[in-house]
Design a protein around this motif. Sequence first.
Motif, PDB file in Angstrom:
ATOM      1  N   TYR A 115     -14.133 118.133  78.054  1.00  0.00           N
ATOM      2  CA  TYR A 115     -13.591 119.440  79.003  1.00  0.00           C
ATOM      3  C   TYR A 115     -13.394 119.032  80.456  1.00  0.00           C
ATOM      4  O   TYR A 115     -13.981 118.150  81.003  1.00  0.00           O
ATOM      5  N   THR A 116     -12.198 119.523  80.829  1.00  0.00           N
ATOM      6  CA  THR A 116     -11.969 119.246  82.291  1.00  0.00           C
ATOM      7  C   THR A 116     -12.611 120.379  83.223  1.00  0.00           C
ATOM      8  O   THR A 116     -13.491 121.068  82.630  1.00  0.00           O
ATOM      9  N   SER A 117     -12.759 119.921  84.487  1.00  0.00           N
ATOM     10  CA  SER A 117     -13.618 120.791  85.292  1.00  0.00           C
ATOM     11  C   SER A 117     -12.610 121.711  86.212  1.00  0.00           C
ATOM     12  O   SER A 117     -13.223 122.512  86.907  1.00  0.00           O
ATOM     13  N   TYR A 146     -17.174 117.363  91.027  1.00  0.00           N
ATOM     14  CA  TYR A 146     -16.745 118.778  90.769  1.00  0.00           C
ATOM     15  C   TYR A 146     -15.900 119.479  91.922  1.00  0.00           C
ATOM     16  O   TYR A 146     -16.031 118.868  93.023  1.00  0.00           O
ATOM     17  N   GLN A 200     -17.450 115.506  80.215  1.00  0.00           N
ATOM     18  CA  GLN A 200     -16.371 116.053  81.156  1.00  0.00           C
ATOM     19  C   GLN A 200     -15.661 114.976  81.329  1.00  0.00           C
ATOM     20  O   GLN A 200     -15.888 113.670  81.500  1.00  0.00           O
ATOM     21  N   GLY A 242     -20.913 113.140  88.011  1.00  0.00           N
ATOM     22  CA  GLY A 242     -20.970 113.131  86.513  1.00  0.00           C
ATOM     23  C   GLY A 242     -21.921 112.175  85.905  1.00  0.00           C
ATOM     24  O   GLY A 242     -22.578 111.648  86.451  1.00  0.00           O
ATOM     25  N   VAL A 269     -21.340 121.819  80.005  1.00  0.00           N
ATOM     26  CA  VAL A 269     -20.221 121.494  80.939  1.00  0.00           C
ATOM     27  C   VAL A 269     -19.729 122.647  81.595  1.00  0.00           C
ATOM     28  O   VAL A 269     -19.907 123.713  81.603  1.00  0.00           O
ATOM     29  N   ALA A 283     -16.821 124.383  84.750  1.00  0.00           N
ATOM     30  CA  ALA A 283     -15.529 124.365  85.139  1.00  0.00           C
ATOM     31  C   ALA A 283     -15.335 125.444  86.401  1.00  0.00           C
ATOM     32  O   ALA A 283     -16.262 126.264  86.415  1.00  0.00           O
TER      33      ALA A 283
END
Length: 503
Positions: free
Chosen positions: A62-64, A80, A352, A377, A392, A394
């Motif tokens: 997953y992207t943040s 983040y 992530q 991370g 995770v 975002a």
Amino acid sequence: MSPDSHSDDTSEPHDLGDGDAPNIVLVVMDTARARETVPATSAITPTLASLAGSGTEFTHAYTSAPWTLPAHASLFTGQYTAAHGAHGGHTYLDADHETLPEAFQSAGYETVGVSNNCWITGEFGFDRGFDQFRKGWQYIQSEVDTGAVVRASGVSERLTSLREQLLAGNPAITLANVAYERYLCDDDGAARTTDWVDTWLTRRKTNGDDQPFFLFCNYIEPHIEYDPPREYAEQFLSSSAVEEAIQLRQDPRAFDVGDYELTDRECELLRGLYQGELAYVDAQIGRLRESLQAAGEWENTIFVVLGDHGENIGEYGFFGHQYNLHETVVHVPLVISGGAFSGGGQQESLVQLLDLVPTLLDETGISAPELLTQLQGQSFHPQSTTPPREAVYAEHVQPQPSVDSLEARFGELPDRVKAFDRSLRSVRTNQATYIRGSDGSQWLYPAASSERQNRVDQRPALVARLDTKLDDWLGTVERDHTTQTSVAMSASTEQRLADLGYL
């Protein structure tokens, strides 16, 4: 940095003089979402499938952040958005954040970057730590961006833009770049990026250069506008359907505000073009692998391919990747080949993209104290003793473009669009997805269901638990950013970003 965010592996750093330090190649398939790429298959992305077969594929990566600037900032810093502060309200990666290229450069690596997305340039703070950083749309690297000339409508406007650009820099270089971008380029930069890297690798081999390198490439083709080479589009659409698809309007912001509509069939046609773009970039990644093999570098290279964020093509009433944190925009492909990741198969644990920073430091044995201090991370290196993630996260800190910008372009907006003027944060676990807006809006999707029906009212206890988890996480990562302003950008950059649907 949390105590367990970096691996407990205490192996000694590589001696860069002994020739065994691995190269790192970090490839971004801009706007590649999981729906078409996870798990990687030969039907759309045969190169990615081959890399996954010999390496490790992370099927729950997953992207943040749901768009380019904050997503790349997280990828480069291991932080983040709440910490690095690069988002729609502050469109610049500040220099007080150490980056992965800087760490590799300090460790003695040759660092090279090629970007085809104008968010990821020195103009927005992303060239730090690179010995060479190329804008893929330029034949000869120049501070003068010829985008305004290339995109001008009509002879008069084009001549006016050309005159302004000629006066701004070296006229010969400006003319060469105009001719190159307008008449000689047949894609959005993927082919010429791969060609340039191949030439660079060949030169290194000829010179007998054994210095390890860190190479970053951003391939932008899957981004709006979907316009793949015909032979790739026809892998997913008939010839007549391709003709129909390329006539469709591709204006994400106009679609989002209801200025025009797309039928189900039209969305399917656009998805066919999008798949063609993915297939084309996948072929370029295959060429990149061949170049590394020909240069004798492949066996000593950690090859990483990922999507920086995903895309909506009609899903949830959106087109593009703004104003939401649904699975379509945050679930992305991630495949790593080489080194400890060889033969790792499919890994289903949550990871992530910002976890790549400590993971690659673990793989290379590089000591980077400043970078480690800021990390949020955690390493997922095969030899790491760090427990797998439980969740995770975002963020969509500020919409880009802003609602005010939408109103300036389209006039009075429907209430649904006015609601975009909010920040969004999400937490995903193996049990559920929870999304919260700064306006008090909430979405809950239990893992057993798709992200279609909001279950907030049916599962109040689960909502409360995830809401607390989100608050606890935010309390550990958020940092004060007193400067919340956009960074001035050139007119050419503004035009490029408008073409991409950001302005």
